[in-house]
Design a protein around this motif. Structure first.
Motif, PDB file in Angstrom:
ATOM      1  N   ALA A  72       0.836  -1.204   0.000  1.00 34.85           N
ATOM      2  CA  ALA A  72       0.000   0.000   0.000  1.00 34.85           C
ATOM      3  C   ALA A  72       0.869   1.252   0.000  1.00 34.85           C
ATOM      4  CB  ALA A  72      -0.930   0.000   1.211  1.00 34.85           C
ATOM      5  N   VAL A  73       1.983   1.220   0.710  1.00 32.26           N
ATOM      6  CA  VAL A  73       2.898   2.362   0.748  1.00 32.26           C
ATOM      7  C   VAL A  73       3.588   2.524  -0.608  1.00 32.26           C
ATOM      8  CG1 VAL A  73       4.998   3.300   1.813  1.00 32.26           C
ATOM      9  CG2 VAL A  73       3.258   2.200   3.245  1.00 32.26           C
ATOM     10  N   LEU A  74       4.033   1.421  -1.198  1.00 35.47           N
ATOM     11  CA  LEU A  74       4.669   1.488  -2.517  1.00 35.47           C
ATOM     12  C   LEU A  74       3.734   2.153  -3.525  1.00 35.47           C
ATOM     13  CD1 LEU A  74       6.268  -2.087  -2.769  1.00 35.47           C
ATOM     14  CD2 LEU A  74       7.431   0.061  -2.202  1.00 35.47           C
ATOM     15  N   ILE A  75       2.493   1.737  -3.526  1.00 34.53           N
ATOM     16  CA  ILE A  75       1.495   2.284  -4.456  1.00 34.53           C
ATOM     17  C   ILE A  75       1.232   3.762  -4.160  1.00 34.53           C
ATOM     18  CG2 ILE A  75      -0.945   2.179  -5.134  1.00 34.53           C
ATOM     19  CD1 ILE A  75      -0.679  -0.938  -4.635  1.00 34.53           C
ATOM     20  N   ASP A  76       0.941   4.075  -2.899  1.00 36.84           N
ATOM     21  CA  ASP A  76       0.630   5.459  -2.517  1.00 36.84           C
ATOM     22  C   ASP A  76       1.776   6.408  -2.851  1.00 36.84           C
ATOM     23  OD1 ASP A  76      -1.819   4.611  -1.569  1.00 36.84           O
ATOM     24  OD2 ASP A  76      -1.252   4.731   0.553  1.00 36.84           O
ATOM     25  N   GLU A 116       1.549  -4.814  17.080  1.00 29.55           N
ATOM     26  CA  GLU A 116       2.190  -4.120  18.204  1.00 29.55           C
ATOM     27  C   GLU A 116       2.736  -2.765  17.768  1.00 29.55           C
ATOM     28  OE1 GLU A 116       5.085  -6.393  20.468  1.00 29.55           O
ATOM     29  OE2 GLU A 116       3.936  -8.230  20.108  1.00 29.55           O
ATOM     30  N   LEU A 117       3.408  -2.737  16.615  1.00 33.51           N
ATOM     31  CA  LEU A 117       4.011  -1.496  16.133  1.00 33.51           C
ATOM     32  C   LEU A 117       3.102  -0.716  15.183  1.00 33.51           C
ATOM     33  CD1 LEU A 117       7.636  -2.811  15.524  1.00 33.51           C
ATOM     34  CD2 LEU A 117       6.781  -1.535  17.488  1.00 33.51           C
ATOM     35  N   GLY A 118       2.067  -1.363  14.654  1.00 33.91           N
ATOM     36  CA  GLY A 118       1.113  -0.686  13.776  1.00 33.91           C
ATOM     37  C   GLY A 118       1.610  -0.432  12.369  1.00 33.91           C
ATOM     38  N   TYR A 119       2.528  -1.279  11.867  1.00 35.32           N
ATOM     39  CA  TYR A 119       3.118  -1.070  10.551  1.00 35.32           C
ATOM     40  C   TYR A 119       2.601  -2.038   9.484  1.00 35.32           C
ATOM     41  CZ  TYR A 119       6.574   1.747  13.099  1.00 35.32           C
ATOM     42  OH  TYR A 119       7.198   2.681  13.874  1.00 35.32           O
ATOM     43  N   LYS A 120       1.382  -2.511   9.645  1.00 35.51           N
ATOM     44  CA  LYS A 120       0.843  -3.455   8.655  1.00 35.51           C
ATOM     45  C   LYS A 120       0.795  -2.845   7.258  1.00 35.51           C
ATOM     46  CE  LYS A 120      -3.019  -6.548   7.724  1.00 35.51           C
ATOM     47  NZ  LYS A 120      -2.222  -7.751   7.538  1.00 35.51           N
ATOM     48  N   SER A 121       0.351  -1.614   7.167  1.00 33.84           N
ATOM     49  CA  SER A 121       0.220  -0.984   5.849  1.00 33.84           C
ATOM     50  C   SER A 121       0.793   0.430   5.824  1.00 33.84           C
ATOM     51  CB  SER A 121      -1.246  -0.968   5.420  1.00 33.84           C
ATOM     52  OG  SER A 121      -2.019  -0.261   6.359  1.00 33.84           O
ATOM     53  N   LYS A 122       1.743   0.682   6.712  1.00 31.06           N
ATOM     54  CA  LYS A 122       2.388   1.997   6.712  1.00 31.06           C
ATOM     55  C   LYS A 122       3.827   1.861   7.197  1.00 31.06           C
ATOM     56  CE  LYS A 122       0.858   3.454  11.287  1.00 31.06           C
ATOM     57  NZ  LYS A 122       0.186   4.493  12.047  1.00 31.06           N
ATOM     58  N   MET A 123       4.575   2.895   6.946  1.00 31.43           N
ATOM     59  CA  MET A 123       5.963   2.971   7.396  1.00 31.43           C
ATOM     60  C   MET A 123       6.022   3.890   8.616  1.00 31.43           C
ATOM     61  SD  MET A 123       7.859   0.982   5.573  1.00 31.43           S
ATOM     62  CE  MET A 123       9.573   1.517   5.689  1.00 31.43           C
ATOM     63  N   PRO A 124       7.132   3.850   9.345  1.00 32.54           N
ATOM     64  CA  PRO A 124       7.260   4.693  10.534  1.00 32.54           C
ATOM     65  C   PRO A 124       7.123   6.180  10.203  1.00 32.54           C
ATOM     66  CG  PRO A 124       8.984   3.018  10.491  1.00 32.54           C
ATOM     67  CD  PRO A 124       8.275   2.953   9.167  1.00 32.54           C
ATOM     68  N   GLU A 125       6.657   6.926  11.173  1.00 32.84           N
ATOM     69  CA  GLU A 125       6.500   8.378  11.048  1.00 32.84           C
ATOM     70  C   GLU A 125       7.814   9.006  10.595  1.00 32.84           C
ATOM     71  OE1 GLU A 125       4.244  11.721  11.021  1.00 32.84           O
ATOM     72  OE2 GLU A 125       3.479   9.784  11.702  1.00 32.84           O
ATOM     73  N   GLY A 126       7.729   9.889   9.601  1.00 30.28           N
ATOM     74  CA  GLY A 126       8.906  10.585   9.113  1.00 30.28           C
ATOM     75  C   GLY A 126       9.696   9.839   8.044  1.00 30.28           C
ATOM     76  N   TRP A 127       9.311   8.607   7.735  1.00 31.52           N
ATOM     77  CA  TRP A 127      10.020   7.830   6.718  1.00 31.52           C
ATOM     78  C   TRP A 127       9.775   8.460   5.348  1.00 31.52           C
ATOM     79  CZ3 TRP A 127       8.575   4.903   2.407  1.00 31.52           C
ATOM     80  CH2 TRP A 127       9.565   4.067   1.879  1.00 31.52           C
ATOM     81  N   SER A 128      10.785   8.442   4.494  1.00 31.07           N
ATOM     82  CA  SER A 128      10.703   9.056   3.181  1.00 31.07           C
ATOM     83  C   SER A 128      10.947   8.031   2.082  1.00 31.07           C
ATOM     84  CB  SER A 128      11.753  10.175   3.084  1.00 31.07           C
ATOM     85  OG  SER A 128      12.021  10.517   1.754  1.00 31.07           O
ATOM     86  N   PHE A 129      10.064   7.993   1.111  1.00 30.39           N
ATOM     87  CA  PHE A 129      10.223   7.093  -0.039  1.00 30.39           C
ATOM     88  C   PHE A 129      11.488   7.443  -0.817  1.00 30.39           C
ATOM     89  CE2 PHE A 129       8.700   5.496  -4.314  1.00 30.39           C
ATOM     90  CZ  PHE A 129       8.561   4.170  -3.946  1.00 30.39           C
TER      91      PHE A 129
END
Length: 152
Positions: A72-76, A116-129
Protein backbone atom coordinates in the motif's frame (compact mmCIF):
# COMPACT_ATOMS: atom_id res chain seq x y z
CA UNK A 1 15.95 -16.73 -29.88
CA UNK A 2 14.81 -15.30 -26.52
CA UNK A 3 16.81 -12.33 -25.23
CA UNK A 4 18.69 -12.84 -21.98
CA UNK A 5 17.75 -10.44 -19.21
CA UNK A 6 19.21 -10.41 -15.72
CA UNK A 7 16.90 -10.55 -12.70
CA UNK A 8 17.77 -6.92 -12.07
CA UNK A 9 16.78 -5.91 -15.62
CA UNK A 10 13.51 -7.85 -15.38
CA UNK A 11 12.73 -6.16 -12.06
CA UNK A 12 13.40 -2.70 -13.47
CA UNK A 13 11.25 -3.44 -16.52
CA UNK A 14 8.40 -4.55 -14.24
CA UNK A 15 8.79 -1.38 -12.15
CA UNK A 16 8.66 0.78 -15.27
CA UNK A 17 5.52 -1.05 -16.43
CA UNK A 18 3.88 -0.52 -13.04
CA UNK A 19 4.77 3.17 -13.01
CA UNK A 20 3.44 3.56 -16.56
CA UNK A 21 0.20 1.90 -15.43
CA UNK A 22 0.00 4.16 -12.37
CA UNK A 23 0.73 7.26 -14.50
CA UNK A 24 -2.12 6.36 -16.85
CA UNK A 25 -4.45 6.11 -13.87
CA UNK A 26 -3.32 9.51 -12.62
CA UNK A 27 -4.11 11.01 -16.06
CA UNK A 28 -7.51 9.30 -16.02
CA UNK A 29 -8.29 10.57 -12.53
CA UNK A 30 -8.45 7.11 -10.98
CA UNK A 31 -6.00 5.86 -8.45
CA UNK A 32 -7.40 2.68 -7.02
CA UNK A 33 -5.01 -0.23 -7.26
CA UNK A 34 -5.16 -3.54 -5.44
CA UNK A 35 -2.01 -4.27 -3.50
CA UNK A 36 -1.71 -7.65 -5.21
CA UNK A 37 -0.82 -5.92 -8.47
CA UNK A 38 2.83 -6.64 -7.65
CA UNK A 39 2.19 -10.40 -7.73
CA UNK A 40 0.80 -10.11 -11.24
CA UNK A 41 3.43 -7.85 -12.76
CA UNK A 42 6.32 -9.99 -11.58
CA UNK A 43 5.62 -13.67 -11.03
CA UNK A 44 6.88 -15.43 -9.09
CA UNK A 45 7.55 -12.20 -7.24
CA UNK A 46 9.99 -13.58 -4.69
CA UNK A 47 12.24 -14.88 -7.48
CA UNK A 48 13.05 -11.26 -8.32
CA UNK A 49 12.64 -9.28 -5.09
CA UNK A 50 13.57 -11.73 -2.32
CA UNK A 51 16.08 -10.08 0.01
CA UNK A 52 16.66 -12.54 2.85
CA UNK A 53 15.25 -13.77 6.14
CA UNK A 54 15.01 -12.85 9.77
CA UNK A 55 17.68 -14.36 12.00
CA UNK A 56 14.79 -16.03 13.88
CA UNK A 57 13.59 -18.02 10.87
CA UNK A 58 14.37 -21.72 11.06
CA UNK A 59 12.98 -24.86 9.52
CA UNK A 60 10.82 -25.27 12.63
CA UNK A 61 9.29 -21.78 12.83
CA UNK A 62 6.03 -20.75 11.20
CA UNK A 63 7.24 -18.27 8.61
CA UNK A 64 5.66 -15.44 6.69
CA UNK A 65 6.75 -13.62 3.50
CA UNK A 66 6.69 -9.89 4.25
CA UNK A 67 7.10 -6.92 1.96
CA UNK A 68 9.87 -4.75 3.39
CA UNK A 69 7.80 -1.69 2.51
CA UNK A 70 4.07 -2.49 2.55
CA UNK A 71 2.52 -2.69 -0.92
CA UNK A 72 0.00 0.00 0.00
CA UNK A 73 2.90 2.36 0.75
CA UNK A 74 4.67 1.49 -2.52
CA UNK A 75 1.50 2.28 -4.46
CA UNK A 76 0.63 5.46 -2.52
CA UNK A 77 4.15 6.83 -2.85
CA UNK A 78 4.31 6.16 -6.59
CA UNK A 79 0.98 7.93 -7.06
CA UNK A 80 2.13 10.85 -4.90
CA UNK A 81 5.31 11.29 -6.91
CA UNK A 82 3.49 10.98 -10.23
CA UNK A 83 0.91 13.56 -9.18
CA UNK A 84 3.66 15.92 -7.96
CA UNK A 85 5.36 15.58 -11.32
CA UNK A 86 8.82 16.48 -9.98
CA UNK A 87 10.40 13.15 -10.94
CA UNK A 88 10.44 11.34 -14.26
CA UNK A 89 8.70 8.00 -14.64
CA UNK A 90 12.11 6.33 -14.74
CA UNK A 91 13.11 7.98 -11.46
CA UNK A 92 9.89 6.81 -9.80
CA UNK A 93 10.46 3.30 -11.20
CA UNK A 94 13.98 3.23 -9.73
CA UNK A 95 12.63 4.23 -6.31
CA UNK A 96 10.02 1.48 -6.58
CA UNK A 97 12.76 -0.98 -7.50
CA UNK A 98 14.82 0.11 -4.49
CA UNK A 99 12.00 -0.55 -2.02
CA UNK A 100 10.23 -3.57 -3.58
CA UNK A 101 11.77 -6.32 -1.44
CA UNK A 102 10.38 -9.42 0.24
CA UNK A 103 11.82 -10.92 3.40
CA UNK A 104 10.92 -14.06 5.30
CA UNK A 105 10.06 -13.47 8.95
CA UNK A 106 8.37 -15.55 11.63
CA UNK A 107 4.62 -15.31 12.21
CA UNK A 108 5.42 -13.87 15.64
CA UNK A 109 7.55 -11.12 14.06
CA UNK A 110 4.77 -10.44 11.56
CA UNK A 111 2.27 -9.92 14.40
CA UNK A 112 4.75 -7.61 16.12
CA UNK A 113 5.18 -5.45 12.99
CA UNK A 114 1.51 -5.41 12.06
CA UNK A 115 -0.23 -5.06 15.41
CA UNK A 116 2.19 -4.12 18.20
CA UNK A 117 4.01 -1.50 16.13
CA UNK A 118 1.11 -0.69 13.78
CA UNK A 119 3.12 -1.07 10.55
CA UNK A 120 0.84 -3.45 8.65
CA UNK A 121 0.22 -0.98 5.85
CA UNK A 122 2.39 2.00 6.71
CA UNK A 123 5.96 2.97 7.40
CA UNK A 124 7.26 4.69 10.53
CA UNK A 125 6.50 8.38 11.05
CA UNK A 126 8.91 10.59 9.11
CA UNK A 127 10.02 7.83 6.72
CA UNK A 128 10.70 9.06 3.18
CA UNK A 129 10.22 7.09 -0.04
CA UNK A 130 12.91 9.18 -1.68
CA UNK A 131 15.57 8.88 1.04
CA UNK A 132 14.31 6.32 3.57
CA UNK A 133 15.73 2.98 4.59
CA UNK A 134 13.75 0.14 3.00
CA UNK A 135 14.13 -1.93 6.18
CA UNK A 136 13.23 0.76 8.74
CA UNK A 137 10.22 -1.15 10.12
CA UNK A 138 12.38 -4.14 10.92
CA UNK A 139 15.05 -2.03 12.60
CA UNK A 140 12.46 -0.36 14.84
CA UNK A 141 11.00 -3.80 15.60
CA UNK A 142 14.47 -5.12 16.43
CA UNK A 143 14.13 -7.82 13.77
CA UNK A 144 17.55 -8.75 12.43
CA UNK A 145 17.53 -9.49 8.71
CA UNK A 146 20.15 -11.64 7.07
CA UNK A 147 20.53 -10.93 3.35
CA UNK A 148 20.66 -13.91 1.03
CA UNK A 149 24.02 -13.53 -0.64
CA UNK A 150 22.83 -14.93 -3.97
CA UNK A 151 20.11 -12.24 -4.18
CA UNK A 152 22.50 -9.30 -3.88
Amino acid sequence: MMPDFTRDEILLRACKALVYNFANQVKEGRDVVHTRIFNYFLHPEDRYVYYGASASVTGKTKNHPENAVPCAVLIDECFRLLKDGDLSHDQVARLLKKHWKIVKITKEESRKLDFELGYKSKMPEGWSFEEGDTFERFKLGKIELIPETSSL
